[in-house]
Design a protein around this motif. Structure first.
Motif, PDB file in Angstrom:
ATOM      1  N   VAL A  27       0.835  -1.204   0.000  1.00 44.73           N
ATOM      2  CA  VAL A  27       0.000   0.000   0.000  1.00 44.73           C
ATOM      3  C   VAL A  27       0.871   1.256   0.000  1.00 44.73           C
ATOM      4  N   ALA A  28       1.912   1.252   0.840  1.00 43.48           N
ATOM      5  CA  ALA A  28       2.808   2.411   0.908  1.00 43.48           C
ATOM      6  C   ALA A  28       3.549   2.617  -0.404  1.00 43.48           C
ATOM      7  N   GLY A  29       3.694   1.541  -1.189  1.00 48.16           N
ATOM      8  CA  GLY A  29       4.372   1.653  -2.473  1.00 48.16           C
ATOM      9  C   GLY A  29       3.685   2.621  -3.421  1.00 48.16           C
ATOM     10  N   VAL A  30       2.368   2.779  -3.272  1.00 47.80           N
ATOM     11  CA  VAL A  30       1.638   3.734  -4.112  1.00 47.80           C
ATOM     12  C   VAL A  30       2.093   5.151  -3.799  1.00 47.80           C
ATOM     13  N   GLY A  31       2.169   5.480  -2.504  1.00 47.99           N
ATOM     14  CA  GLY A  31       2.656   6.799  -2.112  1.00 47.99           C
ATOM     15  C   GLY A  31       4.116   7.003  -2.481  1.00 47.99           C
ATOM     16  N   MET A  32       4.926   5.946  -2.341  1.00 48.52           N
ATOM     17  CA  MET A  32       6.336   6.037  -2.697  1.00 48.52           C
ATOM     18  C   MET A  32       6.488   6.308  -4.196  1.00 48.52           C
ATOM     19  N   TYR A  33       5.657   5.682  -5.000  1.00 41.33           N
ATOM     20  CA  TYR A  33       5.695   5.915  -6.444  1.00 41.33           C
ATOM     21  C   TYR A  33       5.361   7.373  -6.758  1.00 41.33           C
ATOM     22  N   ILE A  37       5.675  18.010   2.945  1.00 38.45           N
ATOM     23  CA  ILE A  37       4.325  17.604   2.548  1.00 38.45           C
ATOM     24  C   ILE A  37       4.137  16.106   2.758  1.00 38.45           C
ATOM     25  N   GLY A  38       5.176  15.334   2.444  1.00 43.05           N
ATOM     26  CA  GLY A  38       5.073  13.892   2.622  1.00 43.05           C
ATOM     27  C   GLY A  38       4.862  13.490   4.067  1.00 43.05           C
ATOM     28  N   LEU A  39       5.611  14.107   4.979  1.00 41.42           N
ATOM     29  CA  LEU A  39       5.470  13.779   6.400  1.00 41.42           C
ATOM     30  C   LEU A  39       4.089  14.176   6.936  1.00 41.42           C
ATOM     31  N   ARG A  94      -0.491  10.014   6.382  1.00 40.97           N
ATOM     32  CA  ARG A  94      -1.662   9.317   6.938  1.00 40.97           C
ATOM     33  C   ARG A  94      -2.942   9.658   6.178  1.00 40.97           C
ATOM     34  N   PRO A  95      -3.228  10.957   5.919  1.00 36.91           N
ATOM     35  CA  PRO A  95      -4.441  11.267   5.139  1.00 36.91           C
ATOM     36  C   PRO A  95      -4.453  10.579   3.770  1.00 36.91           C
ATOM     37  N   LEU A  96      -3.295  10.517   3.109  1.00 30.25           N
ATOM     38  CA  LEU A  96      -3.233   9.871   1.795  1.00 30.25           C
ATOM     39  C   LEU A  96      -3.564   8.396   1.893  1.00 30.25           C
ATOM     40  N   LEU A  97      -3.007   7.714   2.879  1.00 34.41           N
ATOM     41  CA  LEU A  97      -3.252   6.283   3.020  1.00 34.41           C
ATOM     42  C   LEU A  97      -4.691   5.997   3.444  1.00 34.41           C
ATOM     43  N   ILE A  98      -5.280   6.923   4.185  1.00 33.58           N
ATOM     44  CA  ILE A  98      -6.698   6.762   4.549  1.00 33.58           C
ATOM     45  C   ILE A  98      -7.571   6.905   3.311  1.00 33.58           C
ATOM     46  N   VAL A  99      -7.232   7.881   2.458  1.00 32.71           N
ATOM     47  CA  VAL A  99      -7.973   8.067   1.207  1.00 32.71           C
ATOM     48  C   VAL A  99      -7.857   6.819   0.327  1.00 32.71           C
ATOM     49  N   LEU A 100      -6.709   6.168   0.379  1.00 35.46           N
ATOM     50  CA  LEU A 100      -6.495   4.940  -0.394  1.00 35.46           C
ATOM     51  C   LEU A 100      -7.170   3.725   0.250  1.00 35.46           C
ATOM     52  N   GLN A 101      -7.915   3.970   1.334  1.00 34.90           N
ATOM     53  CA  GLN A 101      -8.674   2.927   2.030  1.00 34.90           C
ATOM     54  C   GLN A 101      -7.767   1.803   2.537  1.00 34.90           C
ATOM     55  N   THR A 102      -6.674   2.216   3.169  1.00 37.84           N
ATOM     56  CA  THR A 102      -5.749   1.247   3.750  1.00 37.84           C
ATOM     57  C   THR A 102      -6.404   0.568   4.959  1.00 37.84           C
ATOM     58  N   ALA A 134      -7.177  -0.906   8.550  1.00 33.98           N
ATOM     59  CA  ALA A 134      -6.732  -0.380   9.841  1.00 33.98           C
ATOM     60  C   ALA A 134      -5.577  -1.186  10.431  1.00 33.98           C
ATOM     61  N   GLU A 135      -5.558  -2.492  10.187  1.00 30.30           N
ATOM     62  CA  GLU A 135      -4.529  -3.337  10.800  1.00 30.30           C
ATOM     63  C   GLU A 135      -3.139  -3.120  10.197  1.00 30.30           C
ATOM     64  N   VAL A 136      -3.067  -2.513   9.040  1.00 29.25           N
ATOM     65  CA  VAL A 136      -1.754  -2.261   8.428  1.00 29.25           C
ATOM     66  C   VAL A 136      -1.473  -0.768   8.255  1.00 29.25           C
ATOM     67  N   LEU A 137      -2.397   0.089   8.709  1.00 26.21           N
ATOM     68  CA  LEU A 137      -2.256   1.526   8.478  1.00 26.21           C
ATOM     69  C   LEU A 137      -1.009   2.099   9.141  1.00 26.21           C
ATOM     70  N   ASP A 138      -0.801   1.773  10.413  1.00 28.46           N
ATOM     71  CA  ASP A 138       0.351   2.342  11.136  1.00 28.46           C
ATOM     72  C   ASP A 138       1.673   1.925  10.504  1.00 28.46           C
ATOM     73  N   ALA A 139       1.780   0.666  10.100  1.00 28.89           N
ATOM     74  CA  ALA A 139       3.016   0.186   9.477  1.00 28.89           C
ATOM     75  C   ALA A 139       3.237   0.875   8.122  1.00 28.89           C
ATOM     76  N   ALA A 140       2.169   1.060   7.368  1.00 26.85           N
ATOM     77  CA  ALA A 140       2.286   1.727   6.065  1.00 26.85           C
ATOM     78  C   ALA A 140       2.682   3.194   6.232  1.00 26.85           C
ATOM     79  N   VAL A 141       2.118   3.850   7.263  1.00 26.73           N
ATOM     80  CA  VAL A 141       2.473   5.243   7.553  1.00 26.73           C
ATOM     81  C   VAL A 141       3.949   5.346   7.908  1.00 26.73           C
ATOM     82  N   LEU A 142       4.440   4.441   8.747  1.00 22.00           N
ATOM     83  CA  LEU A 142       5.848   4.440   9.136  1.00 22.00           C
ATOM     84  C   LEU A 142       6.751   4.271   7.918  1.00 22.00           C
ATOM     85  N   TYR A 143       6.425   3.305   7.082  1.00 24.52           N
ATOM     86  CA  TYR A 143       7.234   3.030   5.887  1.00 24.52           C
ATOM     87  C   TYR A 143       7.310   4.263   4.988  1.00 24.52           C
ATOM     88  N   LEU A 144       6.154   4.854   4.693  1.00 25.05           N
ATOM     89  CA  LEU A 144       6.108   5.982   3.759  1.00 25.05           C
ATOM     90  C   LEU A 144       6.757   7.230   4.344  1.00 25.05           C
TER      91      LEU A 144
END
Length: 259
Positions: free
Chosen positions: A72-78, A128-130, A134-142, A144-154
């Motif tokens: 999921v975080a790969g989308v934001g990284m891209y 802007i990224g920092l 979280r708002p971006l990953l929420i919009v991507l419907q991440t 809840a169980e992986v949201l915190d890990a995806a936020v940390l990665y991105l």
């Protein structure tokens, strides 16, 4: 064996074609274009293989949730990488135009102006990224169980965007001066380092999803610094000089427009 020599009519025809094309021998430029395309295709292959290896390591050592978070975080990284690559494309376009016109002074001005543009873009992407991770990953419907890990990665990727910018910026400079092979070599080195660091920070030192992101940042920083040192070695005119370290507003606008 006698060496083949062109007849007078063949030489005349080639000279006529060259004059008709505005003085350019497009066969040479086609060869250069194919070399650049080959480098781009090979670079894409490196990136795909790296992403595949990262997925394997995350699933093997961290589990399915970590794999989902990285995916999921790969989308934001891209998105982050696309912004940086887009800007450095502007550097390539402007500098290659001046280099082709043999305007060395403007090539140097473009290089030093691009430093300010790259620094400004790095700060913008990082801040802007920092803030928006979280708002971006929420919009991507991440989930809840992986949201915190995806936020940390991105967030780690965004915080280390200086490494991504450094590599892509100096690679753009080298490509604009006709060298598309060396950036590819350093990309390959970065990919190999990333795989090694993934194993180190995920399997050996259990840093979790954050370790995978840190491995990416560290590999890009090392590759970017090595690429910059190489450029300074072969192109002394690009070495930092206080009297040249200034932003040319016209050239800066050109880079932003083309980027």
């Amino acid at each position: 064996m006698r060496k083949y020599r062109k007849t007078r009519s063949e030489r005349g025809r080639n000279e006529y074609e060259k004059r008709s094309n505005g003085g350019y021998d497009f066969r040479t430029y086609r060869t250069a274009d194919f070399e650049i395309c080959d480098a781009c295709v090979a670079g894409a292959g490196f990136s795909e293989n790296l992403q595949f290896c990262r997925f394997i390591y995350c699933r093997a050592f961290l589990g399915d949730n970590a794999l989902a978070a990285v995916s999921v975080a790969g989308v934001g990284m891209y998105l982050v990488f696309s912004l940086i690559i887009g800007l450095t494309t502007g550097v390539t376009v402007v500098m290659s135009q001046y280099y082709g016109a043999k305007e060395e002074d403007k090539v140097v001005k473009t290089f030093f102006s691009s430093i300010f543009i790259a620094l400004g873009m790095t700060i913008l992407v990082t801040v802007i990224g920092l803030l928006m991770t979280r708002p971006l990953l929420i919009v991507l419907q991440t989930p809840a169980e992986v949201l915190d890990a995806a936020v940390l990665y991105l967030r780690i990727i965004c915080a280390g965007s200086v490494g991504t910018m450094l590599y892509n910026w100096i690679s753009a400079v080298l490509r604009s001066l006709g060298n598309s092979v060396v950036p590819l070599i350093f990309l390959g080195i970065s990919s190999l380092l990333n795989i090694v660091f993934d194993i180190l920070f995920v399997a050996v030192i259990p840093m979790g999803v954050g370790g995978a992101a840190f491995a990416t940042v560290l590999a890009q920083v090392i590759s970017g610094v090595a690429c910059l040192l190489y450029a300074w070695k072969i192109l002394p005119m690009l070495r930092i000089r206080r009297d040249k370290l200034k932003l040319d507003t016209y050239i800066g606008k050109q880079m932003l427009v083309y980027g």
